[in-house]
Design a protein around this motif. Sequence first.
Motif, PDB file in Angstrom:
ATOM      1  N   GLU A 251      -2.657   9.656 -10.955  1.00 17.68           N
ATOM      2  CA  GLU A 251      -2.515   7.607 -11.402  1.00 17.68           C
ATOM      3  C   GLU A 251      -2.338   8.516 -13.052  1.00 17.68           C
ATOM      4  O   GLU A 251      -3.432   8.976 -13.762  1.00 17.68           O
ATOM      5  CB  GLU A 251      -3.118   7.313 -11.114  1.00 17.68           C
ATOM      6  CG  GLU A 251      -3.679   6.298 -10.235  1.00 17.68           C
ATOM      7  CD  GLU A 251      -4.911   5.415  -9.540  1.00 17.68           C
ATOM      8  OE1 GLU A 251      -5.413   4.585 -10.025  1.00 17.68           O
ATOM      9  OE2 GLU A 251      -5.075   5.957  -8.187  1.00 17.68           O
TER      10      GLU A 251
ATOM     11  N   ARG B  80       0.921  -6.605  -9.091  1.00 13.97           N
ATOM     12  CA  ARG B  80       1.312  -5.926  -8.315  1.00 13.97           C
ATOM     13  C   ARG B  80       1.887  -7.253  -6.921  1.00 13.97           C
ATOM     14  O   ARG B  80       1.871  -6.573  -6.079  1.00 13.97           O
ATOM     15  CB  ARG B  80       0.606  -4.946  -7.787  1.00 13.97           C
ATOM     16  CG  ARG B  80      -0.812  -5.074  -7.175  1.00 13.97           C
ATOM     17  CD  ARG B  80      -1.640  -3.719  -7.222  1.00 13.97           C
ATOM     18  NE  ARG B  80      -3.068  -4.236  -6.514  1.00 13.97           N
ATOM     19  CZ  ARG B  80      -3.927  -3.581  -5.294  1.00 13.97           C
ATOM     20  NH1 ARG B  80      -3.308  -1.630  -4.916  1.00 13.97           N
ATOM     21  NH2 ARG B  80      -5.255  -3.876  -5.532  1.00 13.97           N
TER      22      ARG B  80
ATOM     23  N   ARG C 244       0.999  -1.379  -0.084  1.00 13.97           N
ATOM     24  CA  ARG C 244      -0.173   0.413   0.048  1.00 13.97           C
ATOM     25  C   ARG C 244       0.661   1.503   0.101  1.00 13.97           C
ATOM     26  O   ARG C 244       1.289   1.699   0.972  1.00 13.97           O
ATOM     27  CB  ARG C 244      -0.778  -0.344   0.804  1.00 13.97           C
ATOM     28  CG  ARG C 244      -1.662   1.299   1.150  1.00 13.97           C
ATOM     29  CD  ARG C 244      -2.864   1.440   0.544  1.00 13.97           C
ATOM     30  NE  ARG C 244      -3.794  -0.490   0.418  1.00 13.97           N
ATOM     31  CZ  ARG C 244      -4.796  -0.083  -0.349  1.00 13.97           C
ATOM     32  NH1 ARG C 244      -4.674   0.604  -1.697  1.00 13.97           N
ATOM     33  NH2 ARG C 244      -5.283  -1.367  -0.663  1.00 13.97           N
TER      34      ARG C 244
ATOM     35  N   HIS D 163      -0.037   3.629 -10.434  1.00 15.20           N
ATOM     36  CA  HIS D 163      -0.808   3.629  -9.033  1.00 15.20           C
ATOM     37  C   HIS D 163      -0.497   5.039  -8.595  1.00 15.20           C
ATOM     38  O   HIS D 163      -0.577   4.535  -6.506  1.00 15.20           O
ATOM     39  CB  HIS D 163      -1.496   2.594  -8.832  1.00 15.20           C
ATOM     40  CG  HIS D 163      -2.869   2.841  -7.964  1.00 15.20           C
ATOM     41  ND1 HIS D 163      -3.086   3.789  -6.934  1.00 15.20           N
ATOM     42  CD2 HIS D 163      -4.024   2.410  -8.280  1.00 15.20           C
ATOM     43  CE1 HIS D 163      -4.123   3.802  -6.205  1.00 15.20           C
ATOM     44  NE2 HIS D 163      -4.680   3.378  -6.851  1.00 15.20           N
TER      45      HIS D 163
ATOM     46  N   LYS E 159     -16.496   8.375 -10.267  1.00  9.44           N
ATOM     47  CA  LYS E 159     -16.669   6.856  -9.420  1.00  9.44           C
ATOM     48  C   LYS E 159     -17.609   7.173  -7.718  1.00  9.44           C
ATOM     49  O   LYS E 159     -18.380   6.180  -7.359  1.00  9.44           O
ATOM     50  CB  LYS E 159     -15.639   5.981  -9.324  1.00  9.44           C
ATOM     51  CG  LYS E 159     -14.677   5.250 -10.679  1.00  9.44           C
ATOM     52  CD  LYS E 159     -14.426   4.710 -10.603  1.00  9.44           C
ATOM     53  CE  LYS E 159     -14.028   3.410  -9.927  1.00  9.44           C
ATOM     54  NZ  LYS E 159     -12.190   2.553  -9.874  1.00  9.44           N
TER      55      LYS E 159
ATOM     56  N   PHE F   4      -7.683  -2.604 -14.555  1.00  9.29           N
ATOM     57  CA  PHE F   4      -8.024  -1.726 -13.066  1.00  9.29           C
ATOM     58  C   PHE F   4      -9.502  -1.701 -12.418  1.00  9.29           C
ATOM     59  O   PHE F   4     -10.315  -2.050 -13.055  1.00  9.29           O
ATOM     60  CB  PHE F   4      -8.589  -0.029 -13.910  1.00  9.29           C
ATOM     61  CG  PHE F   4      -8.163   0.610 -12.842  1.00  9.29           C
ATOM     62  CD1 PHE F   4      -6.445   1.064 -12.311  1.00  9.29           C
ATOM     63  CD2 PHE F   4      -9.088   1.752 -12.643  1.00  9.29           C
ATOM     64  CE1 PHE F   4      -6.931   2.892 -11.867  1.00  9.29           C
ATOM     65  CE2 PHE F   4      -9.391   2.683 -12.088  1.00  9.29           C
ATOM     66  CZ  PHE F   4      -8.141   3.056 -12.009  1.00  9.29           C
TER      67      PHE F   4
ATOM     68  N   VAL G  63      -5.974   9.318 -13.001  1.00 10.38           N
ATOM     69  CA  VAL G  63      -7.210   9.021 -12.748  1.00 10.38           C
ATOM     70  C   VAL G  63      -6.586   9.754 -10.904  1.00 10.38           C
ATOM     71  O   VAL G  63      -5.174   9.665 -10.662  1.00 10.38           O
ATOM     72  CB  VAL G  63      -6.668   7.574 -12.154  1.00 10.38           C
ATOM     73  CG1 VAL G  63      -7.762   7.169 -10.782  1.00 10.38           C
ATOM     74  CG2 VAL G  63      -6.915   6.703 -13.159  1.00 10.38           C
TER      75      VAL G  63
ATOM     76  N   SER H 258      -8.058  -6.883  -7.268  1.00  8.61           N
ATOM     77  CA  SER H 258      -8.658  -5.471  -7.700  1.00  8.61           C
ATOM     78  C   SER H 258      -6.897  -5.420  -8.185  1.00  8.61           C
ATOM     79  O   SER H 258      -6.330  -6.116  -7.878  1.00  8.61           O
ATOM     80  CB  SER H 258      -8.565  -4.738  -6.436  1.00  8.61           C
ATOM     81  OG  SER H 258      -8.659  -3.732  -6.382  1.00  8.61           O
ATOM     82  N   HIS H 259      -7.080  -4.420  -9.502  1.00  7.71           N
ATOM     83  CA  HIS H 259      -6.115  -4.014 -10.114  1.00  7.71           C
ATOM     84  C   HIS H 259      -4.893  -4.778 -11.296  1.00  7.71           C
ATOM     85  O   HIS H 259      -3.211  -4.591 -11.435  1.00  7.71           O
ATOM     86  CB  HIS H 259      -5.905  -2.796  -9.562  1.00  7.71           C
ATOM     87  CG  HIS H 259      -5.788  -1.747  -9.232  1.00  7.71           C
ATOM     88  ND1 HIS H 259      -6.540  -1.010  -9.716  1.00  7.71           N
ATOM     89  CD2 HIS H 259      -6.418  -0.978  -7.905  1.00  7.71           C
ATOM     90  CE1 HIS H 259      -7.183   0.631  -9.261  1.00  7.71           C
ATOM     91  NE2 HIS H 259      -6.694  -0.101  -8.495  1.00  7.71           N
TER      92      HIS H 259
ATOM     93  N   ASP I 190     -12.556  10.201  -6.367  1.00  8.07           N
ATOM     94  CA  ASP I 190     -12.622   9.257  -6.918  1.00  8.07           C
ATOM     95  C   ASP I 190     -12.905   9.194  -8.239  1.00  8.07           C
ATOM     96  O   ASP I 190     -13.685   9.114  -8.807  1.00  8.07           O
ATOM     97  CB  ASP I 190     -13.397   7.330  -6.895  1.00  8.07           C
ATOM     98  CG  ASP I 190     -12.932   6.261  -7.271  1.00  8.07           C
ATOM     99  OD1 ASP I 190     -11.181   6.475  -7.756  1.00  8.07           O
ATOM    100  OD2 ASP I 190     -13.109   4.912  -6.592  1.00  8.07           O
TER     101      ASP I 190
ATOM    102  N   TYR J   6       1.261   7.368  -5.384  1.00 13.93           N
ATOM    103  CA  TYR J   6       0.449   7.379  -4.211  1.00 13.93           C
ATOM    104  C   TYR J   6       2.132   8.667  -3.784  1.00 13.93           C
ATOM    105  O   TYR J   6       2.731   8.517  -3.558  1.00 13.93           O
ATOM    106  CB  TYR J   6       0.419   6.611  -3.127  1.00 13.93           C
ATOM    107  CG  TYR J   6      -0.173   5.368  -3.342  1.00 13.93           C
ATOM    108  CD1 TYR J   6      -0.375   4.324  -3.949  1.00 13.93           C
ATOM    109  CD2 TYR J   6      -1.252   5.789  -2.214  1.00 13.93           C
ATOM    110  CE1 TYR J   6      -1.432   3.289  -3.899  1.00 13.93           C
ATOM    111  CE2 TYR J   6      -1.932   4.343  -1.780  1.00 13.93           C
ATOM    112  CZ  TYR J   6      -2.212   3.661  -2.968  1.00 13.93           C
ATOM    113  OH  TYR J   6      -2.992   3.077  -2.722  1.00 13.93           O
TER     114      TYR J   6
ATOM    115  N   TRP K 240      -7.197  10.072  -6.542  1.00 14.09           N
ATOM    116  CA  TRP K 240      -8.003   8.776  -5.640  1.00 14.09           C
ATOM    117  C   TRP K 240      -7.730   9.377  -4.264  1.00 14.09           C
ATOM    118  O   TRP K 240      -6.252   9.415  -4.139  1.00 14.09           O
ATOM    119  CB  TRP K 240      -7.941   7.554  -5.551  1.00 14.09           C
ATOM    120  CG  TRP K 240      -8.598   6.655  -4.674  1.00 14.09           C
ATOM    121  CD1 TRP K 240      -9.977   6.635  -4.751  1.00 14.09           C
ATOM    122  CD2 TRP K 240      -8.215   5.565  -3.660  1.00 14.09           C
ATOM    123  NE1 TRP K 240     -10.104   5.389  -3.438  1.00 14.09           N
ATOM    124  CE2 TRP K 240      -8.910   5.480  -3.227  1.00 14.09           C
ATOM    125  CE3 TRP K 240      -6.244   5.429  -3.453  1.00 14.09           C
ATOM    126  CZ2 TRP K 240      -8.159   4.058  -2.008  1.00 14.09           C
ATOM    127  CZ3 TRP K 240      -6.436   4.727  -2.484  1.00 14.09           C
ATOM    128  CH2 TRP K 240      -7.230   3.999  -1.752  1.00 14.09           C
TER     129      TRP K 240
END
Length: 299
Positions: free
Chosen positions: A268, A94, A68, A164, A188, A78, A241, A89-90, A209, A166, A243
């Motif tokens: 992202e 990863r 994370r 993605h 979203k 995605f 993106v 997810s995703h 999102d 962060y 988020w």
Amino acid sequence: MIALPEGSRLDRGSGGLERLVVETPRAEAHVYLHGAQVTHFQPRTGRPVLFLSKKSGFVGGMPGKAIRGGVPISFPWFAAKAGDASAPSHGFARLVAWELVDVRRDGEERVVARLRLVANDLTRRWFPHDFACTFTVTVGGELGLELAVENAGNGPMRFEQALHTYFAVGDVRRTLLLGLESKTYVDKVAGFARKPPAAAPLGIEGETDRIYLEAPPRITIEDPVGARSIRVENAGAANTVVWNPWIDKAKAMADLGDDEWAEMICVETANVGEDALELAAGGSHTMRVTIGVGGLGPR
Ligand code: BG6
């Protein structure tokens, strides 16, 4: 065992996972082979640019868990996989270890690492295509990330992808994103409603999102509490993106501290949804992001 140039070494990071540590005159960075995930980038003159959750798991295996924070690679789908609620997810990129292909110096100030993931029995369970992903990480005064995807099969291959990222910010409530003002987006949080351009810099005031339907070549993250701005330069990407889980979602996430939502913003670089890519047999696509840090100038 590959040869590692001066300024780079392999060690065991959190969870005992294999990690490339890069130290150049301009910056340091960490890249886990698990997910080819960059978890740390820090210019010598400043603080870490990437957010990494203190509660992140570091679980390897085939598949393991996603780290994370940093820059997870979302591929070949995605978020949730359409029509398959049991798929991770995703995507799987990863969740698995990538191969470290080579590490080289580029002049005095940069180190370049290449990692690779090719189709295997596990990936074919969810994605029946022969593919080869090459991820190139350039560590210097800026962080350069390049994801090249090749269709190594005989038929067309459709996929989504995202870097993605962060970003670490002093306080997301006071952070502004510049560059998306003229872009339409899919919200979203509002049931995937299509929304018109906001015509103003984006401030984060609640759960956010959004899939922007056009990625600007440059986004600037203004972080007054952190007293810096972060430049995000995109190429080969149709979407941006944005988020942030905000308070309630963060509390519900086991691998994010209850208050950590305030210290992060995901911006992202992506090709997702109606902008998913389709490659003919033998075709390839490269998506890039370059991340740099600056001061806070007048606007
Ligand atoms: C974002 C998505 O990119 O990733 C969100 O737009 C999602 O919808 C978020 O919640 C985090 O996903 P995950 O699988 O890492 O918890």
